[in-house]
Design a protein around this motif. Sequence first.
Motif, PDB file in Angstrom:
ATOM      1  N   ALA A 226       4.870  -7.217 -23.863  1.00  0.00           N
ATOM      2  CA  ALA A 226       4.334  -7.382 -25.216  1.00  0.00           C
ATOM      3  C   ALA A 226       5.042  -6.410 -26.172  1.00  0.00           C
ATOM      4  CB  ALA A 226       2.835  -7.130 -25.215  1.00  0.00           C
ATOM      5  N   GLU A 227       4.989  -6.703 -27.451  1.00  0.00           N
ATOM      6  CA  GLU A 227       5.756  -5.945 -28.437  1.00  0.00           C
ATOM      7  C   GLU A 227       5.421  -4.459 -28.411  1.00  0.00           C
ATOM      8  OE1 GLU A 227       6.622  -5.916 -33.263  1.00  0.00           O
ATOM      9  OE2 GLU A 227       5.386  -7.483 -32.345  1.00  0.00           O
ATOM     10  N   HIS A 228       4.162  -4.125 -28.309  1.00  0.00           N
ATOM     11  CA  HIS A 228       3.761  -2.725 -28.363  1.00  0.00           C
ATOM     12  C   HIS A 228       3.274  -2.228 -26.999  1.00  0.00           C
ATOM     13  CE1 HIS A 228       4.294  -2.836 -32.645  1.00  0.00           C
ATOM     14  NE2 HIS A 228       3.457  -3.862 -32.762  1.00  0.00           N
ATOM     15  N   GLN A 229       3.732  -2.850 -25.939  1.00  0.00           N
ATOM     16  CA  GLN A 229       3.321  -2.444 -24.592  1.00  0.00           C
ATOM     17  C   GLN A 229       3.849  -1.039 -24.295  1.00  0.00           C
ATOM     18  OE1 GLN A 229       3.810  -5.530 -21.631  1.00  0.00           O
ATOM     19  NE2 GLN A 229       4.285  -4.030 -20.035  1.00  0.00           N
ATOM     20  N   PRO A 230       2.970  -0.080 -23.948  1.00  0.00           N
ATOM     21  CA  PRO A 230       3.422   1.315 -23.814  1.00  0.00           C
ATOM     22  C   PRO A 230       4.281   1.570 -22.582  1.00  0.00           C
ATOM     23  CG  PRO A 230       1.102   1.121 -23.239  1.00  0.00           C
ATOM     24  CD  PRO A 230       1.513  -0.209 -23.776  1.00  0.00           C
ATOM     25  N   VAL A 231       4.061   0.794 -21.485  1.00  0.00           N
ATOM     26  CA  VAL A 231       4.831   0.966 -20.251  1.00  0.00           C
ATOM     27  C   VAL A 231       5.355  -0.391 -19.833  1.00  0.00           C
ATOM     28  CG1 VAL A 231       4.810   1.767 -17.863  1.00  0.00           C
ATOM     29  CG2 VAL A 231       3.331   2.872 -19.549  1.00  0.00           C
ATOM     30  N   ARG A 232       6.610  -0.442 -19.449  1.00  0.00           N
ATOM     31  CA  ARG A 232       7.188  -1.697 -18.985  1.00  0.00           C
ATOM     32  C   ARG A 232       8.178  -1.416 -17.857  1.00  0.00           C
ATOM     33  NH1 ARG A 232       9.572  -3.920 -24.440  1.00  0.00           N
ATOM     34  NH2 ARG A 232       7.558  -3.091 -25.135  1.00  0.00           N
ATOM     35  N   ALA A 233       8.417  -2.416 -17.028  1.00  0.00           N
ATOM     36  CA  ALA A 233       9.392  -2.304 -15.945  1.00  0.00           C
ATOM     37  C   ALA A 233      10.770  -2.626 -16.502  1.00  0.00           C
ATOM     38  CB  ALA A 233       9.049  -3.263 -14.815  1.00  0.00           C
TER      39      ALA A 233
ATOM     40  N   PRO B 165       0.797  -1.228   0.000  1.00  0.00           N
ATOM     41  CA  PRO B 165       0.000   0.000   0.000  1.00  0.00           C
ATOM     42  C   PRO B 165       0.834   1.284   0.000  1.00  0.00           C
ATOM     43  CG  PRO B 165      -0.972  -1.581   1.495  1.00  0.00           C
ATOM     44  CD  PRO B 165       0.353  -2.156   1.066  1.00  0.00           C
ATOM     45  N   ASN B 166       2.120   1.183   0.369  1.00  0.00           N
ATOM     46  CA  ASN B 166       2.972   2.368   0.394  1.00  0.00           C
ATOM     47  C   ASN B 166       3.592   2.699  -0.961  1.00  0.00           C
ATOM     48  OD1 ASN B 166       2.551   2.416   3.163  1.00  0.00           O
ATOM     49  ND2 ASN B 166       4.463   1.379   3.646  1.00  0.00           N
ATOM     50  N   HIS B 167       3.414   1.826  -1.969  1.00  0.00           N
ATOM     51  CA  HIS B 167       4.187   1.961  -3.199  1.00  0.00           C
ATOM     52  C   HIS B 167       3.326   1.716  -4.436  1.00  0.00           C
ATOM     53  CE1 HIS B 167       7.735   1.556  -0.570  1.00  0.00           C
ATOM     54  NE2 HIS B 167       7.114   0.515  -0.047  1.00  0.00           N
ATOM     55  N   ALA B 168       3.694   2.380  -5.524  1.00  0.00           N
ATOM     56  CA  ALA B 168       3.120   2.030  -6.818  1.00  0.00           C
ATOM     57  C   ALA B 168       3.730   0.704  -7.273  1.00  0.00           C
ATOM     58  CB  ALA B 168       3.435   3.120  -7.843  1.00  0.00           C
ATOM     59  N   PRO B 169       2.935  -0.246  -7.754  1.00  0.00           N
ATOM     60  CA  PRO B 169       3.481  -1.539  -8.167  1.00  0.00           C
ATOM     61  C   PRO B 169       4.617  -1.438  -9.178  1.00  0.00           C
ATOM     62  CG  PRO B 169       1.100  -1.684  -7.993  1.00  0.00           C
ATOM     63  CD  PRO B 169       1.464  -0.241  -7.788  1.00  0.00           C
ATOM     64  N   LEU B 170       4.553  -0.484 -10.096  1.00  0.00           N
ATOM     65  CA  LEU B 170       5.628  -0.352 -11.085  1.00  0.00           C
ATOM     66  C   LEU B 170       6.953  -0.016 -10.421  1.00  0.00           C
ATOM     67  CD1 LEU B 170       6.735  -0.188 -13.954  1.00  0.00           C
ATOM     68  CD2 LEU B 170       5.891   2.183 -14.065  1.00  0.00           C
ATOM     69  N   VAL B 171       6.929   0.846  -9.409  1.00  0.00           N
ATOM     70  CA  VAL B 171       8.170   1.209  -8.709  1.00  0.00           C
ATOM     71  C   VAL B 171       8.766  -0.021  -8.024  1.00  0.00           C
ATOM     72  CG1 VAL B 171       9.155   2.602  -6.853  1.00  0.00           C
ATOM     73  CG2 VAL B 171       7.485   3.603  -8.417  1.00  0.00           C
ATOM     74  N   VAL B 172       7.918  -0.830  -7.388  1.00  0.00           N
ATOM     75  CA  VAL B 172       8.406  -2.052  -6.741  1.00  0.00           C
ATOM     76  C   VAL B 172       9.003  -2.994  -7.780  1.00  0.00           C
ATOM     77  CG1 VAL B 172       7.751  -4.065  -5.357  1.00  0.00           C
ATOM     78  CG2 VAL B 172       6.750  -1.825  -4.860  1.00  0.00           C
ATOM     79  N   ALA B 173       8.338  -3.113  -8.928  1.00  0.00           N
ATOM     80  CA  ALA B 173       8.850  -3.981  -9.993  1.00  0.00           C
ATOM     81  C   ALA B 173      10.210  -3.508 -10.476  1.00  0.00           C
ATOM     82  CB  ALA B 173       7.859  -4.038 -11.149  1.00  0.00           C
ATOM     83  N   GLU B 174      10.383  -2.211 -10.625  1.00  0.00           N
ATOM     84  CA  GLU B 174      11.673  -1.683 -11.066  1.00  0.00           C
ATOM     85  C   GLU B 174      12.757  -1.921 -10.020  1.00  0.00           C
ATOM     86  OE1 GLU B 174      10.079   2.009 -13.854  1.00  0.00           O
ATOM     87  OE2 GLU B 174      10.486   2.322 -11.713  1.00  0.00           O
ATOM     88  N   GLN B 175      12.424  -1.703  -8.738  1.00  0.00           N
ATOM     89  CA  GLN B 175      13.411  -1.909  -7.678  1.00  0.00           C
ATOM     90  C   GLN B 175      13.851  -3.368  -7.606  1.00  0.00           C
ATOM     91  OE1 GLN B 175      11.355  -0.463  -4.213  1.00  0.00           O
ATOM     92  NE2 GLN B 175      11.967   1.672  -4.555  1.00  0.00           N
ATOM     93  N   PHE B 176      12.876  -4.280  -7.593  1.00  0.00           N
ATOM     94  CA  PHE B 176      13.229  -5.689  -7.438  1.00  0.00           C
ATOM     95  C   PHE B 176      13.699  -6.291  -8.757  1.00  0.00           C
ATOM     96  CE2 PHE B 176      11.570  -4.951  -3.362  1.00  0.00           C
ATOM     97  CZ  PHE B 176      12.080  -5.936  -2.543  1.00  0.00           C
TER      98      PHE B 176
END
Length: 334
Positions: A145-152, A80-91
Motif C-alpha cells: 500500500a502507498e503508506h505501508q510502513p514495512v514492506r518486503a 516456525p524457525n523464521h520471521a515471515p518477513l525474512v522468508v518473504a525477503e529471501q524468496f
Amino acid sequence: MIPFSVLDLSPIVEGGDARRALDETLTLAQAADRLGYERFWLAEHHNMPGIASAATAIVIGHVAAGTRRIRVGSGGIMLPNHAPLVVAEQFGTLATLFPDRIDLGLGRAPGTDGATARALRRYFEAADQFPRDVVELIQWFEPAAEHQPVRAVPGAGLRVPIWLLGSSLFSAQLAGQLGLPYAFASHFAPELLLEALALYRREFTPSDRLSKPHAMAAINVFAADTDAEGVRLSTSMQQSFARLTTGKPGKLPPPVDDIQAVLTPQQIAGAKSRLIYSAVGGPETVKTQIADFIALTGVDELMVTGMMFDNAARVRSLEIVADVHEQLSRAEAA
C-alpha cells in the motif's frame, strides 16, 4: 499424465562432506531439468549430520543458477524457525533473480530437536502460530500500500507461489481453507495420506491464488536396471531410518547386499513401516508401483525422492522414472 517432480535432501554420504553433497544436488537437479521434471525441491533440516540443505534458500539459489527451466523451491521452509518477513525477503530475492521459477513450500514442524530450535532463537510454541504466520507471509507478497510502513523488498507484489506441506491433517485443512496447493509427506509419514488428501479436497475454498484443489504426494523411488539392484539401493535409506529412530542420525551409509546382516528384524520392520509408499526395482516394477500409487491417491502431481549413496544411481533412477512418465502418458492418451 500428471507432472512428476523431485525432492532432494542433499544427502551427505559416509566418506563425503557437505560440499560434495551440494555438488551432487546440482548434478541431480540438472538431470531433472534435462529430463522434463516439473519441480526440484529442497528441505530444511537442522543439526542433521547427513543433510546439507539447512540453509535452504541459499541452496535453492545455487540450484536455480545451475539449471535452465525447472522450477526450484522448498519442500519445505519450516516457518516456525523464521520471521515471515525474512522468508518473504529471501524468496522475493530468489523470485527476482529467477522469475517464474521459484516455489515456496511451508512446513509447520521445526525440522529439528528442541535444543536446536532454541539455538535458532525460535521455539516449539511458534508452531501454534503457523496459520497466522502463513497469512502474514502471503500478505508480504501482495502489492504494498502507498503508506505501508514495512514492506518486503524484494518481495512485495511478486506473489511467489506458496504451498502448504504436511504429514498430518492440520496443514491439509489449512491449505484447503486458504485455497493453497498442498503436498503430503507420504515418503516418510504414510499413515494419514488418504485421509489428509480427502480432507484437503473437502475443505478447499477457491482463492485468488488457486481456483481448484491441487494435491501432490511424495513417494520413495529406487529405480534401477534390475529389481535386485533397486532393492540393494534402498538399503541405504533403511539404514538411515533405523539410525534416526535410535536417536543416532549420521551420514548416509552405503548400500548392502543383505539388509538382515546389518539391521535387526525390528529395525527392518520399523523402517519398512515408514517407507510403505515406495517404488523399488527395475523399470517395469517401478512403473507398476508408481501407477498404483497415482491410482490410489488421485493426486494432481507426484514428487519422487530417494536417499541413495551413489549419485550416478540417483541420476539413473530419475532417467528410469522419466521414461515411466512417458510410457504412462502414452497409455493415458491411448
